[in-house]
Design an enzyme around this catalytic site. Structure first.
Site, PDB file in Angstrom:
ATOM      1  N   GLY A 137       7.346  -8.318  15.890  1.00  0.00           N
ATOM      2  CA  GLY A 137       8.222  -8.369  14.712  1.00  0.00           C
ATOM      3  C   GLY A 137       8.434  -9.806  14.294  1.00  0.00           C
ATOM      4  N   CYS A 153       4.672  -8.923  22.146  1.00  0.00           N
ATOM      5  CA  CYS A 153       5.167 -10.075  21.383  1.00  0.00           C
ATOM      6  C   CYS A 153       6.707 -10.016  21.277  1.00  0.00           C
ATOM      7  CB  CYS A 153       4.465 -10.134  20.026  1.00  0.00           C
ATOM      8  SG  CYS A 153       4.663 -11.716  19.209  1.00  0.00           S
ATOM      9  N   TYR A 154       7.254  -9.758  20.081  1.00  0.00           N
ATOM     10  CA  TYR A 154       8.711  -9.632  19.978  1.00  0.00           C
ATOM     11  C   TYR A 154       9.217  -8.590  20.972  1.00  0.00           C
ATOM     12  CZ  TYR A 154      13.372  -8.928  17.914  1.00  0.00           C
ATOM     13  OH  TYR A 154      14.722  -8.852  17.714  1.00  0.00           O
ATOM     14  N   HIS A 188      -1.351  -9.672  20.880  1.00  0.00           N
ATOM     15  CA  HIS A 188      -1.428  -8.401  20.151  1.00  0.00           C
ATOM     16  C   HIS A 188      -2.701  -7.634  20.513  1.00  0.00           C
ATOM     17  CE1 HIS A 188       1.972  -8.823  17.365  1.00  0.00           C
ATOM     18  NE2 HIS A 188       1.769 -10.119  17.530  1.00  0.00           N
ATOM     19  N   GLU A 207      -3.464  -4.713  19.655  1.00  0.00           N
ATOM     20  CA  GLU A 207      -3.837  -3.735  18.623  1.00  0.00           C
ATOM     21  C   GLU A 207      -4.793  -4.293  17.576  1.00  0.00           C
ATOM     22  OE1 GLU A 207      -1.038  -5.286  19.129  1.00  0.00           O
ATOM     23  OE2 GLU A 207       0.323  -5.329  17.415  1.00  0.00           O
ATOM     24  N   SER A 239      -6.112  14.000  -8.628  1.00  0.00           N
ATOM     25  CA  SER A 239      -6.786  13.047  -9.507  1.00  0.00           C
ATOM     26  C   SER A 239      -8.299  13.187  -9.457  1.00  0.00           C
ATOM     27  CB  SER A 239      -6.423  11.632  -9.054  1.00  0.00           C
ATOM     28  OG  SER A 239      -6.969  11.414  -7.762  1.00  0.00           O
ATOM     29  N   GLY A 247      -9.742  12.281  -6.675  1.00  0.00           N
ATOM     30  CA  GLY A 247     -10.021  11.380  -5.558  1.00  0.00           C
ATOM     31  C   GLY A 247      -9.847  12.117  -4.235  1.00  0.00           C
ATOM     32  N   VAL A 248     -10.274  11.457  -3.159  1.00  0.00           N
ATOM     33  CA  VAL A 248     -10.274  12.139  -1.866  1.00  0.00           C
ATOM     34  C   VAL A 248      -8.858  12.427  -1.349  1.00  0.00           C
ATOM     35  CG1 VAL A 248     -10.639   9.965  -0.614  1.00  0.00           C
ATOM     36  CG2 VAL A 248     -11.187  12.106   0.492  1.00  0.00           C
ATOM     37  N   ASP A 249      -7.931  11.495  -1.526  1.00  0.00           N
ATOM     38  CA  ASP A 249      -6.600  11.666  -0.928  1.00  0.00           C
ATOM     39  C   ASP A 249      -5.863  12.886  -1.505  1.00  0.00           C
ATOM     40  OD1 ASP A 249      -7.416   9.259   0.063  1.00  0.00           O
ATOM     41  OD2 ASP A 249      -5.966   8.057  -1.058  1.00  0.00           O
ATOM     42  N   SER A 250      -5.780  12.952  -2.823  1.00  0.00           N
ATOM     43  CA  SER A 250      -5.036  14.062  -3.409  1.00  0.00           C
ATOM     44  C   SER A 250      -5.764  15.384  -3.185  1.00  0.00           C
ATOM     45  CB  SER A 250      -4.769  13.824  -4.898  1.00  0.00           C
ATOM     46  OG  SER A 250      -5.970  13.712  -5.614  1.00  0.00           O
ATOM     47  N   THR A 251      -7.089  15.359  -3.124  1.00  0.00           N
ATOM     48  CA  THR A 251      -7.829  16.604  -2.895  1.00  0.00           C
ATOM     49  C   THR A 251      -7.593  17.118  -1.472  1.00  0.00           C
ATOM     50  OG1 THR A 251      -9.525  15.822  -4.421  1.00  0.00           O
ATOM     51  CG2 THR A 251     -10.089  17.711  -3.058  1.00  0.00           C
ATOM     52  N   ARG A 281      -0.272  -0.187 -18.181  1.00  0.00           N
ATOM     53  CA  ARG A 281       0.042   0.494 -16.916  1.00  0.00           C
ATOM     54  C   ARG A 281       1.380   1.216 -17.001  1.00  0.00           C
ATOM     55  NH1 ARG A 281      -2.920  -3.789 -14.594  1.00  0.00           N
ATOM     56  NH2 ARG A 281      -4.328  -3.076 -12.968  1.00  0.00           N
ATOM     57  N   LYS A 315      -7.554   5.579   5.494  1.00  0.00           N
ATOM     58  CA  LYS A 315      -8.569   6.121   4.588  1.00  0.00           C
ATOM     59  C   LYS A 315      -9.754   6.764   5.328  1.00  0.00           C
ATOM     60  CE  LYS A 315      -9.807   6.318   0.180  1.00  0.00           C
ATOM     61  NZ  LYS A 315      -8.885   6.589  -0.934  1.00  0.00           N
ATOM     62  N   GLU A 354     -10.427  -5.371 -10.701  1.00  0.00           N
ATOM     63  CA  GLU A 354     -10.367  -4.934 -12.093  1.00  0.00           C
ATOM     64  C   GLU A 354     -10.288  -6.166 -12.993  1.00  0.00           C
ATOM     65  OE1 GLU A 354     -10.712  -1.845 -12.917  1.00  0.00           O
ATOM     66  OE2 GLU A 354     -10.361  -0.844 -11.001  1.00  0.00           O
TER      67      GLU A 354
HETATM   68  P1  XMP Z   1      -7.397  -5.489  -8.075  1.00  0.00           P
HETATM   69  O1  XMP Z   1      -7.821  -5.454  -9.507  1.00  0.00           O
HETATM   70  O2  XMP Z   1      -5.913  -5.618  -7.908  1.00  0.00           O
HETATM   71  O3  XMP Z   1      -7.788  -4.060  -7.499  1.00  0.00           O
HETATM   72  O4  XMP Z   1      -8.160  -6.501  -7.265  1.00  0.00           O
HETATM   73  C1  XMP Z   1      -7.718  -3.677  -6.142  1.00  0.00           C
HETATM   74  C2  XMP Z   1      -7.889  -2.170  -6.068  1.00  0.00           C
HETATM   75  O5  XMP Z   1      -6.771  -1.526  -6.694  1.00  0.00           O
HETATM   76  C3  XMP Z   1      -7.172  -0.723  -7.774  1.00  0.00           C
HETATM   77  N1  XMP Z   1      -6.168  -0.867  -8.850  1.00  0.00           N
HETATM   78  C4  XMP Z   1      -5.288   0.087  -9.206  1.00  0.00           C
HETATM   79  N2  XMP Z   1      -5.092   1.346  -8.736  1.00  0.00           N
HETATM   80  N3  XMP Z   1      -3.311   1.645 -10.283  1.00  0.00           N
HETATM   81  C5  XMP Z   1      -4.129   2.122  -9.308  1.00  0.00           C
HETATM   82  O6  XMP Z   1      -3.958   3.285  -8.913  1.00  0.00           O
HETATM   83  C6  XMP Z   1      -3.435   0.399 -10.800  1.00  0.00           C
HETATM   84  O7  XMP Z   1      -2.691   0.003 -11.700  1.00  0.00           O
HETATM   85  C7  XMP Z   1      -4.482  -0.415 -10.230  1.00  0.00           C
HETATM   86  N4  XMP Z   1      -4.910  -1.688 -10.481  1.00  0.00           N
HETATM   87  C8  XMP Z   1      -5.933  -1.936  -9.615  1.00  0.00           C
HETATM   88  C9  XMP Z   1      -8.544  -1.230  -8.158  1.00  0.00           C
HETATM   89  O8  XMP Z   1      -9.318  -0.233  -8.807  1.00  0.00           O
HETATM   90  C10 XMP Z   1      -9.108  -1.656  -6.825  1.00  0.00           C
HETATM   91  O9  XMP Z   1      -9.622  -0.551  -6.116  1.00  0.00           O
END
Ligand code: XMP
Length: 514
Positions: A50, A77-78, A164, A166, A219, A221-225, A292, A370, A512
């Site tokens: 910590g 550690c701590y 550490h 881990e 969405s 994507g894998v997590d929500s699925t 956003r 993940k 991005e």
């Molecule tokens: P950056 O652009 O921050 O992206 O280097 C790192 C990772 O995050 C994703 N990313 C987002 N995901 N909402 C999201 O759900 C957002 O507003 C957003 N901005 C960036 C990006 O695709 C990359 O995987």
């Protein structure tokens, strides 16, 4: 089960993860957990590292009842400084702070903690250190800067280490943790992804009860699925999945998700076409953060409206729970111990939903990383391509159309992206790349097609390799590949005169463009 008491180290979350690697289940709770409030008895306890100093007036301390459990304890550690300090030993600032690699020297080779560990590199991250040994303890390991690098009271089975184990930089860290959990604590090695599924389904059934209903957004994507599939296995059609088509999804995304989830996985899914609502609100907006916010807020409105329309089939009750596919890295912040009072922070993108709709949150994946979710997805029969898909940001193509987001700009970006990803797959490169996409730039450039002068926009291609998305490097495509993609995009996508490839790493750039 091993109990990990978290004092807020950036590495705490790796402890539960490492233990699962040798099939031991560990539960992490804040360091202030009252032992009398636990309704299970751990086989052993780990006190994490910590950022605090044990002697500071507001430093967090462990419930002393942990020592009455009569089970082995390992302080890291701590955690070790806490063990020593509680037992009256001086802990204070060392003359040298120690960050990074150090050489471990095992002094007591008979200690079960160091079986097969011996001299090796370990990872240090501390400013304070012990200036003595607590009563009943002996030194079992040292390092150049830490004479009390490993200590133990074998009779009480209490161990402390300054480094550490881990983190992967500690060469024999895994062996040490296994020695502690398997040999010393005698924890049962029966955790597996398969029984995680069974336990989680049982846990969901108990939590939701016989007639409550659950809603959750997916969405593609894998997590929500994976989360939606687990929920469907647990409560069938009392779970309602919703896909909001926000107008900035990839090409044919809504259709593909509908097919895969409904037909392939038996998930009850409603697709809401809200493209116009999102795109109308985005009109005239060029600031990335504003985009956003608009997308986030509109999502909440659309989702709430849809939820109100879904009448629970099996009861006249309102929908009571919200499913979220939150993973461990997303929740570290919320469960990690932060200062003297423990704060539970809800995930930013569902905070509004929870408050307005008075929903209770269910996060079945909140303990997993993940790669573990991908393993889970494969076991649950989720198509391989979906399990290994590149991440796609919530604001979607809206942050890949630089400047104003209009329907025609989204169409150009979407078409270019589709060609790019198709070629990546054809070239067999998809799985070597962490994320790839096309961006549409708001600048025009001159070109020539046939005998005609053209004056159209520019597409920038991005492809990166990364393990954690915090740092990333651009992917070294073969020249022939880039040539082919550029040619296809300019020829097939109207409105594009030029294609460029982004060769900036993160940092200084981000993944991005917005
Ligand atoms: P950056 O652009 O921050 O992206 O280097 C790192 C990772 O995050 C994703 N990313 C987002 N995901 N909402 C999201 O759900 C957002 O507003 C957003 N901005 C960036 C990006 O695709 C990359 O995987």
């Amino acid at each position: 089960t091993i109990l990990v008491l978290d004092f807020g180290s950036q590495y705490s979350h790796l402890l539960t993860r490492r233990l699962r690697e040798f099939n031991i289940y560990a539960e992490m709770l804040p360091c202030t957990q009252k032992i009398s409030e636990l309704n299970w008895k751990p086989k052993g306890v780990i006190l994490s590292g910590g950022p605090y100093s044990v002697y500071a007036p507001d430093a967090p301390h462990v419930d002393k009842a942990v020592f009455d459990l009569g089970v082995p304890i390992l302080g890291i550690c701590y955690g070790m400084q806490e063990l020593a300090w509680i037992n009256g030993t001086e802990v204070s600032r060392g003359d040298k702070r120690e960050y990074g690699e150090a050489q471990l020297s095992v002094v007591d080779h008979s200690s079960p903690l160091f079986k097969d560990v011996d001299h090796s590199k370990v990872w240090m991250s501390h400013g304070d250190k012990l200036y003595g040994l607590p009563d009943g303890f002996k030194i079992i390991a040292t390092s150049e800067n830490s004479p009390y690098c490993g200590i133990s009271n074998e009779e009480k089975q209490i161990y402390g280490i300054q480094f550490h184990p881990e983190v992967t930089h500690s060469e024999k860290g895994k062996v040490l943790l296994k020695n502690f959990a398997v040999d010393i604590c005698k924890a049962t090695q029966n955790w597996s992804m398969k029984n995680f599924i069974d336990t989680e389904i049982q846990r969901i059934r108990t939590l939701v009860g016989p007639d409550a209903e659950v809603i959750g957004a997916v969405s593609g994507g894998v997590d929500s699925t994976v989360a939606a599939k687990l929920m469907t296995e647990a409560i069938g059609d009392r779970f309602h999945a919703i896909l909001v088509d926000n107008g900035v999804l990839r090409k044919d995304e809504a259709k593909i998700v509908k097919e895969t989830l409904t037909e392939g996985l038996g998930i009850q899914l409603t697709v809401i076409d809200a493209a116009d609502e999102f795109l109308d609100k985005l009109a005239g907006v060029t600031d990335p953060e504003k985009k956003r916010k608009i997308i986030g807020n509109t999502f909440i409105h659309v989702f709430e409206r849809c939820a109100a329309q879904i009448k629970p089939k099996n009861s006249d009750k309102e929908i009571e729970f919200l499913l979220q596919g939150t993973l461990y890295p997303d929740v570290i912040e919320s469960i990690s111990f932060k200062g003297p009072s423990q704060t539970i922070k809800t995930h930013h993108n569902v905070g509004g939903l929870l408050d307005n709709m008075k929903l209770k949150l269910i996060e079945p994946l909140r303990e997993l990383f993940k790669d573990e979710v991908r393993e889970l997805g494969e076991i649950m029969g989720i198509p391989h391509d979906l399990v290994w898909r590149h991440p796609f940001p919530g604001p979607g193509i809206a942050i890949r159309v630089l400047g104003e987001v209009t329907r025609s700009q989204v169409a150009i970006a979407r078409a270019a992206d589709h060609i790019y990803i198709e070629e990546i797959r054809k070239a067999g490169l998809y799985n070597q790349i962490s994320q790839a996409f096309a961006c549409l730039l708001p600048v025009k450039s001159v070109g020539v097609m046939g005998d005609q002068r053209t004056y159209e926009q520019v597409i920038a291609l991005r492809a990166i390799e990364t393990t954690d998305f915090m740092t990333a490097d651009w992917f070294p495509f073969p020249h022939e590949f880039l040539k082919k993609v550029a040619s296809r995009i300019v020829n097939e996508v109207e409105g594009v005169a030029r294609v460029t490839y982004d060769i900036t790493s993160k940092p200084p750039a981000t993944v991005e463009w917005e």
